[in-house]
Every structure is written in C-alpha cells, then in structure tokens.
Design an enzyme around this catalytic site. Structure first.
Site, short mmCIF file in Angstrom:
data_model
loop_
_atom_site.label_atom_id
_atom_site.label_comp_id
_atom_site.label_asym_id
_atom_site.label_seq_id
_atom_site.Cartn_x
_atom_site.Cartn_y
_atom_site.Cartn_z
N GLY A 348 10.76 -88.25 25.17
CA GLY A 348 10.09 -87.32 26.06
C GLY A 348 10.43 -85.89 25.70
O GLY A 348 11.47 -85.62 25.11
N LYS A 349 9.52 -84.99 26.04
CA LYS A 349 9.76 -83.60 25.69
C LYS A 349 9.10 -82.75 26.75
O LYS A 349 7.96 -83.04 27.15
CB LYS A 349 9.14 -83.29 24.33
CG LYS A 349 9.48 -81.92 23.79
CD LYS A 349 8.77 -81.75 22.47
CE LYS A 349 9.07 -80.48 21.73
NZ LYS A 349 9.37 -79.29 22.46
N GLY A 351 9.23 -78.73 29.05
CA GLY A 351 9.50 -77.31 28.94
C GLY A 351 10.98 -77.00 28.97
O GLY A 351 11.42 -76.00 28.43
N GLY A 353 13.62 -79.37 28.31
CA GLY A 353 14.54 -80.20 27.56
C GLY A 353 13.84 -81.39 26.94
O GLY A 353 12.63 -81.56 27.06
N GLU A 354 14.62 -82.18 26.28
CA GLU A 354 14.08 -83.34 25.59
C GLU A 354 14.86 -84.57 26.01
O GLU A 354 16.04 -84.48 26.35
CB GLU A 354 14.19 -83.14 24.09
CG GLU A 354 13.37 -81.96 23.61
CD GLU A 354 13.55 -81.69 22.13
OE1 GLU A 354 14.65 -81.97 21.62
OE2 GLU A 354 12.60 -81.21 21.50
N LYS A 369 19.20 -86.81 28.32
CA LYS A 369 18.33 -85.65 28.49
C LYS A 369 19.13 -84.41 28.12
O LYS A 369 20.22 -84.19 28.64
CB LYS A 369 17.88 -85.58 29.95
CG LYS A 369 16.97 -84.42 30.22
CD LYS A 369 16.47 -84.48 31.64
CE LYS A 369 14.97 -84.28 31.65
NZ LYS A 369 14.42 -84.47 32.98
N ASP A 465 11.40 -82.96 43.52
CA ASP A 465 10.43 -82.97 42.42
C ASP A 465 9.81 -84.36 42.26
O ASP A 465 9.81 -84.93 41.17
CB ASP A 465 11.07 -82.51 41.12
CG ASP A 465 10.03 -82.04 40.11
OD1 ASP A 465 8.88 -81.78 40.51
OD2 ASP A 465 10.38 -81.94 38.91
#
Ligand SMILES: *[C@@H]1O[C@H](CO)[C@@H](O)[C@H](O)[C@H]1NC(C)=O
Ligand SMILES: *[C@@H]1O[C@H](CO)[C@@H](O)[C@H](O)[C@H]1NC(C)=O
Ligand SMILES: *[C@@H]1O[C@H](CO)[C@@H](O)[C@H](O)[C@H]1NC(C)=O
Ligand SMILES: *[C@@H]1O[C@H](CO)[C@@H](O)[C@H](O)[C@H]1NC(C)=O
Ligand SMILES: *[C@@H]1O[C@H](CO)[C@@H](O)[C@H](O)[C@H]1NC(C)=O
Length: 663
Positions: A348-349, A351, A353-354, A369, A465
């Site tokens: 996953g990527k 804004g 972090g990855e 992460k 979130d």
C-alpha cells in the site's frame, strides 16, 4: 709461510716435497674482493665480494678459476681438500630455477666451448671422451631425462661427462640428530660444500650454513684420480642457466692439497646473498608503505561498513520508551522481515506513508507501515497510545503489534491481513466484489469493533478515520478495523471539543470544524461507510451528475422518490434481502444526521444491524436527514485524502501522525 712449512714438516716429512710444491695452491677467500680469479662468461665479482657465476638470464654460463694451476704429480699420491659456500637463488623463491653450480677440476681454464643448461658450462653436447680430463662435483637443480638423472635437484660426481658416476639427493647427516636431513638447493640460502680426496676416496658433503661439517659424507666414492688428472690442473667453478634460471653465487672458498693445511672459512665474513628481486620487494620500504596503506584502507572500509550499518539500522530511542519495551521492534528486525523494504513487498502507498508486507521469524506475517514524521512533540503521547492500542483486544480490530522509531520516521507493525482492505472490493473500478451476506457481516464486524472502542475499554477511543480503505479483511473475510493513525484516547465523560478536526472528506461530520471530535463524529463516518458499502461507491464523486455527487444526499433523495433500493450496488445481483438493504440504507441516513444529538450511539447501531432492535421511525423530512453539508476545508487537498487540521479553538497540538491510505 716459513712457520706453516715448519708445521707441515712436523706433520709429514715424507710428503714434504709434494707439499712444498702444492702449498702454492692453498688459499682461502672469505668473499672474493681481493681474489685473483680468472673469470669468463657472465661471471663477475660483485661489489661486496660476492662471486656471481650467473644472473637470471637464460642460456648463459659463467666460470671462475683460481689462476695458478694445481701441480698434480700422477706418479705420486695426490689429494685435495676444499670447502666452499654457494647459493642458488631462483627469480622467485619457491619456484624452479636452473641449472646448477659445479666445482670443477680442469686441465684448462677456457671452457668457452662448453654448453649451457644441463651441461653446466663444463661439458659439451656429444663429447664424452676420456681425453677431457674433467672432474666436476655438481649441484644440479634441473632434472634432465637425456642425462638419466635423478628426478629432482641432486648432487653428483661427474668424470668427463655430464652423466654422473654417482649422485645423491641433497641432504646432510646431522651430527646432533644422528640422521639425514634434506637440503633444498633452490632455497636461496647459502649451502656449504666439502669435497675431500685423500688419493683413494672422494667424499662429498653438504650442510646448511649454521651446521658443522657432517661426520658422514653424502657421497663417498673410491676413485683413482691419477688416471684422470693431468700434471697441471685448474680448480674453479662453473654455473649455467637454461630454460630455467637462477642467480648463482659463490660466497667463499678454501682450498688446499692437504687435509691439515685447509684453512677454515670465516663464515661470518662472507658477503650476504641478495634475495630475488620479487622477494626483496616484499620487504622494501615502498612495499611496506603500500601494505600499511592497504591495511589502513581495509580498516577504513570496515569502519565505514560498521558506521553504515549502524546508521542503516539506527533508531531513535528515549528513556521514557523503556516501559514500552515489549512493543518496540528493532529496525533491523523489520528491515530483515521486509527484505529491506523492497518494492515487491509493498502492499500500500499513500500520502503519508507506505505499507510493506513482512515476515518475522517463525513465519509470522506482519504489515509494516512507514510514516514520516518530523514532530518529536507529542511523540510520547502517541507511542503511549500505540501501545495502549496494542492492548486493545477485539476480534474485529487489526492487532497492532508494536512500533519502531527512527529519525524522521515512525514504523507501525500490525498483523498482516491477507485479503487487503475493503475498498478494493467495493468500487466498480475493481474486479473483485462481495456478496450482500459478506457485506452485512463486515458491517456488523466494524460496528461491533467501533462500539467496543467507544464504550468497551477503560478509555474512550475515537478512531476518527473510519472508511472502507481502513477496514481490512482477514483470511476468512471478517472485517477488521485498522489504521489507528489518527485515533484519539480520552477518559469517559471528558469534553473533547478542543481536539483537532481530522478525518477524510466525505466522512467528516458537519459539526467537526466547530465542535470537534466526539463519538458522534465516528458514528457519522460509520453512517457514510454503511452507505458506501451498500451502494458500492465513494461518498463524494465529482464526476457524477450534480444530484448524485454526494452519496448521503442522493440516497435520501431516492428515498423521497420511493426508489431507495435503486441506490444499492448493482453488482449485488439478486442475492440480497430488500428489507435488510433498506434497513442499512436508512440506518446510514440516521447516522449521518446533520444534528449530532439525533444520531444513535454505536451500541444501538449494533443492535439495529443485528435486528435486535427495530429501526426507529424517523421522518424523511425531519431535521438533518440527508442534509449533506460538505465540510469546507480551505486547506483541503483532493477528495478522499485524510486531512489534518487544527480547529481554531484548538488548545493543544495533536501529534501529526496521519494515516496513509488516502485515495
Ligand atoms: C646478466 O648479466 C649480463 C652481463 O653482465 C647483463 O648483460 C644482463 O643484463 C644481466 N641480466 C640480468 C637479468 O640481470
Ligand atoms: C645435443 O646434440 C644433439 C645432436 O647433436 C641434439 O639433437 C640435441 O638437441 C642436443 N641437446 C642439447 C641439450 O643441446
Ligand atoms: C644418509 O644418507 C647416506 C647417503 O645417501 C646413506 O648412505 C645413509 O645410510 C643415510 N643415513 C641415514 C641414517 O639415513
Ligand atoms: C670419507 O668418508 C669416510 C666415511 O664414510 C671416511 O672413513 C674417510 O676417511 C673419508 N675420506 C676423506 C678423504 O675424508
Ligand atoms: C692409480 O693409477 C695410477 C696410474 O694408472 C697407478 O700408478 C696407481 O697405482 C693407481 N693407484 C691406486 C691406488 O690404484
């Protein structure tokens, strides 16, 4: 002289006559500086007194003779004794060298007709005649098939021919050890040689420099040299090179016609033997310098590697983190688990972090992460919360295993969810889809998890979130609420109006900017999430016609027009219960009521979803229903990207760690 003659007289009156004639040829040279030698070929006396018979040039020979002939009287008994020190130094030590050194007794000093190589500068190819009157004691370094020689360097007695009448492997009898010790002719070290002839026996002995003359000779051969020698014979040395080459030296030489007259060589006065250039270089100052330089270079590289590794795996660790020890991962272990955060392992990527998939020892799969952060401020609180989060236990939460801190970077480690995030299955752009049964089950899972966060723990945990991309699916497609990057803890009953407004556009309750975060804002986001899952679309889709752009508004409009079911995801097919879908859609509208106090609490939401409680009747036209007011964010970036913004009444700064699953 007179004194010595006198001595000789005492020793042997009978021999006096020969001795007086032979005493002329009695000499000792500890080095050849002052020596009166006849030399030819490439032989020469080097400064320092070393007699160099050959250098390392191929197919050369060199000779050196004592200029006075030795008067042998064939009619009487003849004898001679000699002791010399020689050295064969091949161009590189340990390598082969050639061809050899010869002590020679010859009727002529001119051996220029002789051949090089195996003929040792004494004999000629093809001429093996008894008329040559030659005696040679050879130290032959080269094995020659043609001459039927011993298979390795050897010592030999030659008469008129390079084919030895007797030969032996170079060795000496050690007087102290009482056994034979071998000698390496090509070691480059000086070798002592004795040749003794008493008129009937010819003895040849070898020994290294540090050793006394052996009690037993290497070779002892009965010979009648009167039959070979002529009246005037010259004594000297010859050496040759062939394909194989050596620097061949004589360091000192003592000779006499009588045993007792032989003067001793002063071995300490002999000139030193130069080592082969290759060997000398190893010890030469420039090379030593080079070696030191190399060592320093290697050390520097090692230090560099060490430093690099230190830096590569360096972490930020503060004393207050001690209590969180069990939750702290070392960067090195994470680096190894994720194969150095290699791109293939990236799942996953976003804004902020990855996310990388990794495997810890014992094949434990993890998701790591990587978040960039630059605010050390608030970090303590955040880590505390991360750890608390790790202590939250609910089957519908993604277990957070721990964290790691580096400079400018925070790594969160959680369990790896093999089926990825829910959003991959929802939107038409994806090929994957879920049945209604799966969807309602996931909705129940997340409702249950959220209810637990709001009421089931010591503190109130606000997720802040909730959205499809933060819902993960485990191997059995159970919904798991993850990504606590923005979660907030507070004590039950505390006023949170002063918290920052964070979240993702489309999921943010209208009162967020004015009243701040609360469980009600989470309920609002969950309501949007209910609609999102049922309708299979994002809450805000600017590309759609105006009436459809805002999901909440569109669903309520459709309800008004009695076409509520039309809003469902067309990919559900026929496999669903209308009442259930309608109930979920209505619940979504109920939760997204613009007035926070009109929203149910999560515990109720769970009951509605499980149909333990009927949905309360509420008027479509009632206040707040379907009133979608997009939260205006002057600093907002693109839609769907999480937003962090401190409200104007914010009194304290929250940590600036944000979720990275923005789309
Ligand atoms: C060997 O000696 C000869 C004559 O002195 C000389 O010409 C030659 O260069 C020398 N060769 C080596 C390798 O030193
Ligand atoms: C010696 O002479 C023979 C014939 O004259 C020749 O074939 C042989 O190669 C020579 N050997 C050497 C080492 O010169
Ligand atoms: C040493 O070598 C000589 C000559 O090769 C031989 O005659 C003798 O037997 C040897 N002695 C011992 C103790 O091996
Ligand atoms: C030669 O060696 C033998 C022992 O092997 C010894 O008896 C003899 O005296 C020696 N001869 C000379 C001339 O040294
Ligand atoms: C050696 O040879 C010479 C000449 O042939 C002879 O006179 C002498 O007797 C011989 N000596 C011995 C010890 O055989």
């Amino acid at each position: 002289m007179v004194c010595k003659l006198y001595l000789v007289f005492i020793f042997s009156c009978v021999h006096l006559i020969f001795l007086s004639s032979q005493q002329e040829t009695r000499f000792v040279y500890n080095g050849f500086d002052q020596a009166d030698l006849y030399s030819n070929g490439i032989a020469r006396v080097l400064p320092g007194g070393l007699l160099q018979l050959t250098n390392a040039t191929d197919f050369q020979m060199g000779h050196a003779f004592f200029k006075q002939p030795f008067d042998f009287d064939p009619s009487s008994s003849l004898s001679f004794y000699t002791h010399f020190v020689c050295a064969l130094v091949p161009p590189t030590l340990g390598a082969d060298g050639g061809s050899g050194i010869v002590f020679v007794v010859s009727p002529s000093m001119d051996l220029s007709h002789a051949d090089t190589g195996q003929f040792l500068g004494v004999f000629s190819n093809g001429t093996s005649s008894s008329s040559s009157h030659l005696l040679a004691i050879e130290l032959d370094a080269v094995y020659s098939i043609a001459l039927d020689e011993l298979k390795s360097p050897h010592v030999g007695i030659d008469v008129n021919s390079p084919i030895s009448v007797e030969s032996a492997l170079p060795s000496y009898f050690s007087n102290t050890l009482r056994k034979n010790e071998s000698i390496n002719l090509l070691s480059g070290k000086p070798i002592q040689v004795w040749v003794d002839y008493d008129g009937s026996l010819l003895n040849v002995s070898l020994a290294p420099m540090e050793v006394q003359k052996p009690n037993l000779p290497l070779m002892s051969r009965a010979m009648n040299l009167s039959e070979i020698f002529q009246e005037k014979m010259y004594v000297g040395f010859s050496a040759s090179t062939g394909n194989l080459v050596s620097n061949q030296y004589v360091l000192g030489w003592s000779f006499s016609g009588g045993k007792e007259l032989l003067q001793t060589l002063d071995l300490s006065k002999l000139p030193p033997v130069p080592l082969p250039s290759g060997e000398r270089n190893i010890l030469s100052p420039p090379l030593i310098g080079l070696v030191i330089l190399l060592v320093i270079l290697v050390l520097m590289v090692l230090v560099g590697v060490y430093w690099y590794r230190g830096k590569k795996y360096s972490e930020v660790k503060e004393s207050w983190e001690k209590e969180y020890g069990p939750h702290r991962f070392s960067y090195k272990s994470l680096y190894k688990a994720t194969n150095g955060f290699c791109k293939d392992g990236r799942v996953g990527k976003g804004g902020f972090g990855e996310v990388y998939k990794g495997t810890l020892p014992l094949s434990r799969h993890i998701a790591v992460k990587r978040l960039s952060h630059d605010a050390e401020q608030g970090m303590k609180q955040f880590v505390a919360e991360v750890v608390t989060m790790g202590n939250l236990e609910h089957r519908n939460l993604v277990p957070l295993l721990g964290y790691c801190r580096r400079k400018g970077e925070l790594l969160l480690v959680s369990e790896y969810m093999p089926n990825g995030s829910l959003d991959q299955y929802l939107f038409p752009s994806q090929n994957l889809s879920l049945t209604w049964l799966q969807r309602i089950s996931i909705l129940k899972d997340i409702a249950s998890a959220l209810s637990y966060l709001h009421t089931g723990t010591k503190q109130v945990v606000l997720h802040r979130d909730i959205k499809a991309s933060n819902v993960m699916l485990d191997s059995e497609f159970n919904g798991r609420l993850g990504d606590f990057g923005m979660a907030k803890f507070h004590n039950h009953g505390a006023n949170l109006s002063a918290t920052a407004a964070v979240g993702t556009i489309g999921y943010m309750a209208p009162e967020l900017t004015t009243m701040g975060t609360s469980t009600k804002t989470d309920v609002y986001a969950f309501g949007v999430f209910l609609l999102e899952v049922t309708c299979g679309r994002r809450p805000v889709e600017p590309e759609l016609p105006a009436e459809k752009q805002y999901l909440v508004k569109w669903v309520s409009e459709c309800w008004k027009q009695a076409s509520l079911l039309e809003t469902r995801d067309p990919r559900l097919g026929r496999d669903f219960t209308s009442e259930e879908v309608e109930m979920v859609l209505k619940l979504g509208l109920l939760c997204t009521n613009a007035m926070p106090e009109s929203r149910p609490v999560m515990r109720q939401v769970v009951q509605f979803l499980n149909r333990d409680l009927p949905l309360p009747e509420f008027l479509l036209d009632g206040p707040g229903i379907g009133a979608f007011m997009p939260v205006s964010m002057e600093a907002s970036s693109s839609i769907g990207v999480p937003i962090l913004r401190n409200s104007s009444i914010s009194l304290f700064v929250t940590h600036t760690i944000l979720d990275g699953h923005g789309r």
